[in-house]
Design an enzyme around this catalytic site. Structure first.
Site, PDB file in Angstrom:
ATOM      1  N   VAL A   1       0.768  -1.409  -0.281  1.00  0.00           N
ATOM      2  CA  VAL A   1       0.258  -0.024   0.504  1.00  0.00           C
ATOM      3  C   VAL A   1       1.064   1.086  -0.464  1.00  0.00           C
ATOM      4  CG1 VAL A   1      -2.280  -1.221   1.290  1.00  0.00           C
ATOM      5  CG2 VAL A   1       0.017   0.018   2.382  1.00  0.00           C
ATOM      6  N   SER A   2       0.123   2.297   0.150  1.00  0.00           N
ATOM      7  CA  SER A   2       1.499   3.667  -0.319  1.00  0.00           C
ATOM      8  C   SER A   2       1.454   4.282   0.972  1.00  0.00           C
ATOM      9  CB  SER A   2       0.532   4.883  -1.201  1.00  0.00           C
ATOM     10  OG  SER A   2      -0.960   4.465  -0.560  1.00  0.00           O
ATOM     11  N   GLY A   3       0.475   4.379   1.813  1.00  0.00           N
ATOM     12  CA  GLY A   3       0.872   5.173   2.924  1.00  0.00           C
ATOM     13  C   GLY A   3       0.615   4.505   4.241  1.00  0.00           C
TER      14      GLY A   3
ATOM     15  N   GLY B   1       4.273   2.423   0.937  1.00  0.00           N
ATOM     16  CA  GLY B   1       5.304   3.029  -0.001  1.00  0.00           C
ATOM     17  C   GLY B   1       5.106   2.959  -1.081  1.00  0.00           C
TER      18      GLY B   1
ATOM     19  N   GLN C   1      -3.275   2.679   5.267  1.00  0.00           N
ATOM     20  CA  GLN C   1      -4.042   2.028   3.751  1.00  0.00           C
ATOM     21  C   GLN C   1      -2.964   0.700   4.932  1.00  0.00           C
ATOM     22  OE1 GLN C   1      -1.993   3.418   0.701  1.00  0.00           O
ATOM     23  NE2 GLN C   1      -4.702   4.068   0.225  1.00  0.00           N
TER      24      GLN C   1
END
Length: 216
Positions: A69-71, A103, A74
């Site tokens: 996930v990006s953050g 990230g 999440q």
């Protein structure tokens, strides 16, 4: 015994030399189902994994379940990805290794992905599974696929349709690109890089606000 080259398919004469058996023996093994061959036109070819299996060098029956996930906000989605992968592939392999990253999909410093690549290089896994191809990488998926394949590792994609990523992740990707290029220009610890990142964040926020205002 002669060493084999890292390529995907071998002609019957090459396999006979590598295994130290007659070509007729290979043909008989194929008829009996002891070895798998792929027919290319009128010629049979033998996959590298079949040769490794016969030599006792097949990769262990282990799959990496990879989620990203990006953050940090999440993490719930991270768990859902792993749960879906366990349900789809967990029972199909003897061992399961779970690797995760938080990230951008453009980042080259993801520990989980690097670990999966290391396990492939050491031939300790047979497959890497993820929910969408962009969980593994946002761009250049074909290169990663070729890398893993060269070590006898298959990439398993649960959902072939494109993942509709949230805008937040696209923003993270843009910031990753800007930071990477700015770091090369000014040095990664330069105050100019930090300032540029802040300016990019503000610009992207303004764009987001403008888009919302234009939406009927």
């Amino acid at each position: 015994m002669p060493k084999y080259h890292k390529k995907h398919m071998y002609r019957i004469a090459e396999v006979a030399v590598l295994l130290g058996v007659h070509k007729d023996t290979l043909r008989r093994w194929e008829r009996e189902g002891k070895v798998k061959a792929v027919w290319l036109g009128r010629e049979r070819r033998f996959p590298e994994e079949e040769i490794r299996r016969l030599l006792g060098e097949a990769n262990p029956d282990t799959v990496v379940l990879y989620a990203r996930v990006s953050g940090h906000d999440q993490k719930g989605d991270l768990e859902r990805q792993i749960e879906a992968l366990r349900e789809a592939y967990g029972s199909k392999f003897s061992n399961v290794i779970v690797l995760t990253d938080i990230g951008s999909g453009l980042s080259t410093s993801r520990k989980g992905l690097r670990k999966a690549m290391e396990l492939a290089r050491e031939r300790k896994i047979r497959a890497v599974a993820c929910t969408y191809s962009d969980r593994l990488t946002r761009f250049g998926f074909e290169y990663l696929e070729e890398y893993f394949s060269s070590f006898g590792v298959e990439i398993l994609i649960l959902n072939r349709e494109e993942d509709k990523s949230p805008q937040q992740e696209l923003v993270e990707d843009l910031l990753t690109i800007v930071t990477s290029f700015a770091g090369k220009l000014y040095g990664h610890r330069s105050h100019k890089v930090k300032k540029l990142k802040e300016e990019m964040k503000e610009a992207l926020k303004r764009l987001d606000t403008d888009d919302q205002l234009k939406t009927p």
